[in-house]
Design a protein around this motif. Structure first.
Motif, short mmCIF file in Angstrom:
data_model
loop_
_atom_site.label_atom_id
_atom_site.label_comp_id
_atom_site.label_asym_id
_atom_site.label_seq_id
_atom_site.Cartn_x
_atom_site.Cartn_y
_atom_site.Cartn_z
N GLU A 191 0.86 -1.18 0.00
CA GLU A 191 0.00 0.00 0.00
C GLU A 191 0.89 1.23 0.00
OE1 GLU A 191 -3.70 2.06 2.46
OE2 GLU A 191 -2.87 0.15 3.13
N GLY A 192 0.72 2.07 -1.01
CA GLY A 192 1.59 3.23 -1.12
C GLY A 192 3.02 2.78 -1.27
N GLY A 193 3.88 3.26 -0.40
CA GLY A 193 5.28 2.88 -0.45
C GLY A 193 5.66 1.82 0.55
N GLU A 194 4.66 1.14 1.14
CA GLU A 194 4.93 0.11 2.13
C GLU A 194 4.67 -1.28 1.54
OE1 GLU A 194 6.15 0.80 5.12
OE2 GLU A 194 6.06 2.96 4.77
N ILE A 195 5.62 -2.17 1.72
CA ILE A 195 5.50 -3.55 1.23
C ILE A 195 5.74 -4.49 2.40
CG2 ILE A 195 6.51 -5.32 -0.26
CD1 ILE A 195 7.30 -3.00 -2.16
N VAL A 196 4.86 -5.48 2.55
CA VAL A 196 5.00 -6.48 3.61
C VAL A 196 4.81 -7.87 3.01
CG1 VAL A 196 4.10 -7.39 5.78
CG2 VAL A 196 4.16 -4.92 5.41
N VAL A 197 5.71 -8.77 3.33
CA VAL A 197 5.61 -10.17 2.89
C VAL A 197 5.72 -11.03 4.15
CG1 VAL A 197 6.67 -12.03 1.58
CG2 VAL A 197 6.55 -9.72 0.60
N ARG A 198 4.73 -11.89 4.34
CA ARG A 198 4.68 -12.74 5.54
C ARG A 198 4.69 -14.21 5.13
NH1 ARG A 198 0.98 -15.41 8.91
NH2 ARG A 198 1.34 -15.12 11.16
N PRO B 108 7.71 -18.43 16.45
CA PRO B 108 8.17 -19.61 15.71
C PRO B 108 7.26 -19.91 14.52
CG PRO B 108 8.21 -20.03 18.07
CD PRO B 108 7.51 -18.72 17.88
N GLY B 109 7.88 -20.20 13.39
CA GLY B 109 7.10 -20.54 12.21
C GLY B 109 6.59 -19.35 11.42
N VAL B 110 6.98 -18.14 11.81
CA VAL B 110 6.52 -16.94 11.11
C VAL B 110 7.73 -16.07 10.77
CG1 VAL B 110 5.15 -14.82 11.25
CG2 VAL B 110 4.26 -16.93 12.24
N LEU B 111 7.76 -15.59 9.53
CA LEU B 111 8.84 -14.72 9.07
C LEU B 111 8.23 -13.52 8.38
CD1 LEU B 111 11.94 -14.38 8.61
CD2 LEU B 111 11.66 -15.69 6.50
N LEU B 112 8.66 -12.34 8.76
CA LEU B 112 8.13 -11.09 8.20
C LEU B 112 9.23 -10.31 7.50
CD1 LEU B 112 5.80 -9.63 11.00
CD2 LEU B 112 5.09 -10.48 8.77
N PHE B 113 8.91 -9.85 6.28
CA PHE B 113 9.78 -8.93 5.56
C PHE B 113 9.00 -7.64 5.32
CE2 PHE B 113 11.30 -13.09 3.88
CZ PHE B 113 12.58 -13.04 4.39
N GLY B 114 9.65 -6.52 5.49
CA GLY B 114 9.01 -5.25 5.20
C GLY B 114 9.97 -4.33 4.47
N ALA B 115 9.41 -3.44 3.68
CA ALA B 115 10.22 -2.44 2.98
C ALA B 115 9.39 -1.19 2.80
CB ALA B 115 10.68 -2.97 1.62
N ASN B 116 9.97 -0.05 3.09
CA ASN B 116 9.29 1.20 2.80
C ASN B 116 10.07 1.95 1.74
OD1 ASN B 116 11.37 1.79 4.83
ND2 ASN B 116 10.56 3.87 4.80
N LEU B 117 9.34 2.51 0.78
CA LEU B 117 9.94 3.16 -0.37
C LEU B 117 9.41 4.59 -0.49
CD1 LEU B 117 9.26 0.08 -2.58
CD2 LEU B 117 11.54 0.91 -2.15
N PRO B 118 9.93 5.51 0.33
CA PRO B 118 9.42 6.89 0.35
C PRO B 118 9.46 7.57 -1.01
CG PRO B 118 10.90 6.50 2.18
CD PRO B 118 11.04 5.32 1.28
N MET B 119 10.50 7.31 -1.81
CA MET B 119 10.66 8.00 -3.08
C MET B 119 10.03 7.23 -4.25
SD MET B 119 14.62 9.19 -2.53
CE MET B 119 14.86 9.59 -4.26
N ALA B 120 9.43 6.06 -3.95
CA ALA B 120 8.81 5.28 -5.00
C ALA B 120 7.46 4.76 -4.54
CB ALA B 120 9.70 4.12 -5.39
N GLY B 121 6.83 5.50 -3.65
CA GLY B 121 5.58 5.02 -3.07
C GLY B 121 4.34 5.37 -3.84
N ARG B 122 4.46 6.29 -4.80
CA ARG B 122 3.28 6.69 -5.56
C ARG B 122 3.45 6.41 -7.04
NH1 ARG B 122 -0.36 9.74 -2.89
NH2 ARG B 122 0.22 10.54 -0.83
N THR B 123 2.40 5.90 -7.61
CA THR B 123 2.43 5.64 -9.04
C THR B 123 2.32 6.95 -9.79
OG1 THR B 123 1.36 3.53 -8.70
CG2 THR B 123 1.31 4.43 -10.93
N PRO B 124 3.22 7.28 -10.72
CA PRO B 124 3.15 8.52 -11.45
C PRO B 124 1.82 8.65 -12.20
CG PRO B 124 5.26 7.43 -11.83
CD PRO B 124 4.39 6.47 -11.11
N LEU B 125 1.28 9.88 -12.23
CA LEU B 125 0.03 10.12 -12.96
C LEU B 125 0.26 10.21 -14.44
CD1 LEU B 125 -1.52 12.80 -10.56
CD2 LEU B 125 -2.02 10.36 -10.62
#
Length: 214
Positions: free
Chosen positions: A137-144, A197-214
């Motif tokens: 969502e926006g510039g935030e990415i989460v993979v679980r 245990p048994g759960v792995l979380l990856f996150g990334a925030n992309l402030p300069m690439a968070g919005r799709t250009p119009l």
């Protein structure tokens, strides 16, 4: 810092490693067909050939989007392409159930590449299958990733966090280093966490690439 050519070589080595199994199965199947005359066995070999060809095509489509320049010439990529690439890579026989939680119709190419490569790393960690949830969502990415056995090499963790010396990179860690490089260039950070245990979380925030250009 590792050169662009050296890093491209690492990515190519990773791609070739992943394609070796299905392409090798195709070659073996063709050799079997040449010597097999039993109709039932030939039908089974053809089935295996079809499965190997599909697996090879799906891997190529995924890596073309995750590593290459697929997705068109614009700055944004249709998220349906990313969803199809992930679902193609983790087919039912992989024992990984994919959950897709991306509402946007498109995302910047950088976000798509980060999302796909994090999904690849998380999927590899599910050595006995499980569930892989992908959200953005926006510039935030989460993979679980959640499964009965999770294994993530220290090499991948340190590459994701940018703690690996570039000269020490291996093809196995190429995708992780790509995530780190893209996120850093976008002014963001990568997060790796194992909350239970048994759960792995990856996150990334992309402030300069968070919005799709119009």
């Amino acid at each position: 810092m590792t050169s662009a050519v050296d890093f491209a070589s690492l990515l190519c080595s990773r791609l070739c490693h992943d394609l070796l199994s299905p392409v090798g199965a195709l070659n073996n199947g063709i050799e079997l067909m040449a010597d097999e005359h039993d109709p039932d066995m030939r039908a089974r070999v053809l089935e295996l050939l079809s499965e190997s060809a599909t697996a090879s095509a799906n891997k190529l489509k995924f890596f073309r989007l995750a590593f290459g320049a697929a997705g068109g010439f614009g700055e944004a990529v249709d998220t349906r392409e990313a969803k199809a690439a992930i679902e193609g890579l983790f087919r039912p026989e992989s024992r990984i159930q994919v959950g897709w939680m991306v509402a946007e119709a498109s995302l910047p190419k950088t976000a798509i590449k980060v999302l796909l490569n994090l999904a690849l790393i998380a999927g590899d960690a599910l050595v006995r299958g499980g569930r892989l949830d992908v959200g953005a969502e926006g510039g935030e990415i989460v993979v679980r990733a959640e499964g009965p056995r999770l294994v993530i090499d220290a090499e991948l963790r340190t590459a994701l966090l940018g703690e690996t010396a570039p000269a020490a990179l291996t093809p196995r860690a190429a995708a992780a280093w790509l995530v780190h490089s893209l996120v850093t260039e976008a002014g963001g950070q990568v997060m790796v966490d194992q909350p239970e245990p048994g759960v792995l979380l990856f996150g990334a925030n992309l402030p300069m690439a968070g919005r799709t250009p119009l």
